[in-house]
Scaffold this motif. Sequence first.
Motif, PDB file in Angstrom:
ATOM      1  N   TYR A  97       0.643  -1.759   0.168  1.00 10.11           N
ATOM      2  CA  TYR A  97       0.018  -0.097   0.238  1.00 10.11           C
ATOM      3  C   TYR A  97       0.577   1.177  -0.263  1.00 10.11           C
ATOM      4  O   TYR A  97       0.571   2.547  -0.496  1.00 10.11           O
ATOM      5  CB  TYR A  97      -1.213  -0.088   1.235  1.00 10.11           C
ATOM      6  N   ILE A 144      -9.741   1.887  -3.295  1.00  8.26           N
ATOM      7  CA  ILE A 144      -9.403   0.416  -3.416  1.00  8.26           C
ATOM      8  C   ILE A 144     -10.494   0.192  -3.165  1.00  8.26           C
ATOM      9  O   ILE A 144     -11.017   0.956  -1.320  1.00  8.26           O
ATOM     10  CB  ILE A 144      -8.437  -0.173  -2.012  1.00  8.26           C
ATOM     11  N   THR A 145     -11.371  -0.516  -3.538  1.00  2.00           N
ATOM     12  CA  THR A 145     -13.092  -0.779  -3.196  1.00  2.00           C
ATOM     13  C   THR A 145     -12.792  -1.617  -1.256  1.00  2.00           C
ATOM     14  O   THR A 145     -12.560  -2.946  -1.743  1.00  2.00           O
ATOM     15  CB  THR A 145     -13.461  -1.750  -3.725  1.00  2.00           C
ATOM     16  N   SER A 146     -13.565  -1.798  -0.762  1.00  4.22           N
ATOM     17  CA  SER A 146     -13.694  -3.130   0.915  1.00  4.22           C
ATOM     18  C   SER A 146     -14.881  -3.354   0.555  1.00  4.22           C
ATOM     19  O   SER A 146     -14.640  -4.279   1.897  1.00  4.22           O
ATOM     20  CB  SER A 146     -13.412  -1.669   1.890  1.00  4.22           C
ATOM     21  N   SER A 147     -15.699  -2.973  -0.181  1.00  4.63           N
ATOM     22  CA  SER A 147     -17.360  -3.191   0.061  1.00  4.63           C
ATOM     23  C   SER A 147     -18.210  -3.086  -1.091  1.00  4.63           C
ATOM     24  O   SER A 147     -18.268  -2.048  -1.433  1.00  4.63           O
ATOM     25  CB  SER A 147     -18.164  -3.166   2.065  1.00  4.63           C
ATOM     26  N   TYR A 171     -20.828   1.103  -3.210  1.00  4.71           N
ATOM     27  CA  TYR A 171     -19.611   0.956  -3.069  1.00  4.71           C
ATOM     28  C   TYR A 171     -18.715   1.591  -1.763  1.00  4.71           C
ATOM     29  O   TYR A 171     -18.290   3.344  -1.898  1.00  4.71           O
ATOM     30  CB  TYR A 171     -18.747   1.054  -4.350  1.00  4.71           C
ATOM     31  N   SER A 172     -18.189   1.254  -0.686  1.00  2.00           N
ATOM     32  CA  SER A 172     -17.245   1.592   0.260  1.00  2.00           C
ATOM     33  C   SER A 172     -15.574   1.046  -0.185  1.00  2.00           C
ATOM     34  O   SER A 172     -15.136   0.822  -0.806  1.00  2.00           O
ATOM     35  CB  SER A 172     -17.680   1.286   1.672  1.00  2.00           C
ATOM     36  N   ARG A 173     -14.749   2.627  -0.356  1.00  2.00           N
ATOM     37  CA  ARG A 173     -13.816   2.511  -0.946  1.00  2.00           C
ATOM     38  C   ARG A 173     -12.810   3.109   0.370  1.00  2.00           C
ATOM     39  O   ARG A 173     -12.660   4.143   0.569  1.00  2.00           O
ATOM     40  CB  ARG A 173     -13.442   2.913  -1.812  1.00  2.00           C
ATOM     41  N   ASP A 174     -11.839   2.278   0.275  1.00  2.00           N
ATOM     42  CA  ASP A 174     -10.531   2.917   1.105  1.00  2.00           C
ATOM     43  C   ASP A 174      -9.633   3.940   0.462  1.00  2.00           C
ATOM     44  O   ASP A 174      -9.379   3.534  -1.091  1.00  2.00           O
ATOM     45  CB  ASP A 174     -10.285   1.457   2.148  1.00  2.00           C
ATOM     46  N   ARG A 206      -6.049   2.069   4.633  1.00  2.00           N
ATOM     47  CA  ARG A 206      -5.222   0.582   4.728  1.00  2.00           C
ATOM     48  C   ARG A 206      -4.567   0.847   5.610  1.00  2.00           C
ATOM     49  O   ARG A 206      -4.080  -0.085   6.190  1.00  2.00           O
ATOM     50  CB  ARG A 206      -5.788   0.216   3.118  1.00  2.00           C
ATOM     51  N   LYS A 265      -4.878   0.308   9.374  1.00  2.00           N
ATOM     52  CA  LYS A 265      -6.210  -0.362   9.798  1.00  2.00           C
ATOM     53  C   LYS A 265      -4.723  -2.002  10.122  1.00  2.00           C
ATOM     54  O   LYS A 265      -4.708  -2.549  11.104  1.00  2.00           O
ATOM     55  CB  LYS A 265      -6.766  -1.170   8.723  1.00  2.00           C
TER      56      LYS A 265
END
Length: 245
Positions: free
Chosen positions: A136, A145-148, A175-178, A183, A186
């Motif tokens: 990263y 970055i798509t997380s969900s 869409y949930s993105r980071d 990242r 986390k």
Amino acid sequence: MARRSDEREATRAEYMARKEKGGEVNLRQLADDLHLKYDTVRRWKSKDGWDTPTGRKPGGQPGNQNAVGNSGGGAPAGNLNAEKDGAYSRIFFDKLTPAEQDAFDTAPRNGVEALQHEMGLLKLRELKILEKIKEYEDMDPDTLITSSVLDMRVPGKTGKGGKKEDGKVQTMGMYSRDTPFARILKLQDALYKTQGRIAAVAGALRAAEEADHRMELEKQRLELLRIRATGEVPEDGDRDGLVHD
């Protein structure tokens, strides 16, 4: 009236079986054997009238097919009728898959081995987290970055000409993105927890190894005392391994 739970009925059945064999039943022992609270079993016995004759004969009733194929009249060996959950399930080794049997055979058998095994897994996890953090860090900071992904149905509505459109054929995605930085944060949190566990295991491992070493020295000391008391002369190979005062 609400249907009694299977656990409650199973407890009553066990009580009746023990009573038939030995007369008086120790409720506290029964509760302990079934991993239940004593007060709960006592309350069930009182409310359900376990000692009140029901007019039923012991065992299966006429026409009952539950024990077909079993000459003993009970459930066949390995039967899981009374199983509540995996925590209390008996393991039947002849039913394990080859992978399960291998996992059991190779599992650590003492404290030091178990701690060494856990340390190896923790260090591997630490390495994987560090590699992912580096991945990263090498990304463009503006990358998303798509997380969900959540698919939702659009409510039906009336279209042109008064025809109602079915909502089930109309979907929209949420869409949930980071960002790479989110990242990394986390992963760093997971890394700190992993490293904390590594430190704890290292301390426990050091203490276990020292305890094993002290035990070995004590065994040698006791063997030396036994030799002195009996006058037995050890072989040269045995003599070298003994602790001398």
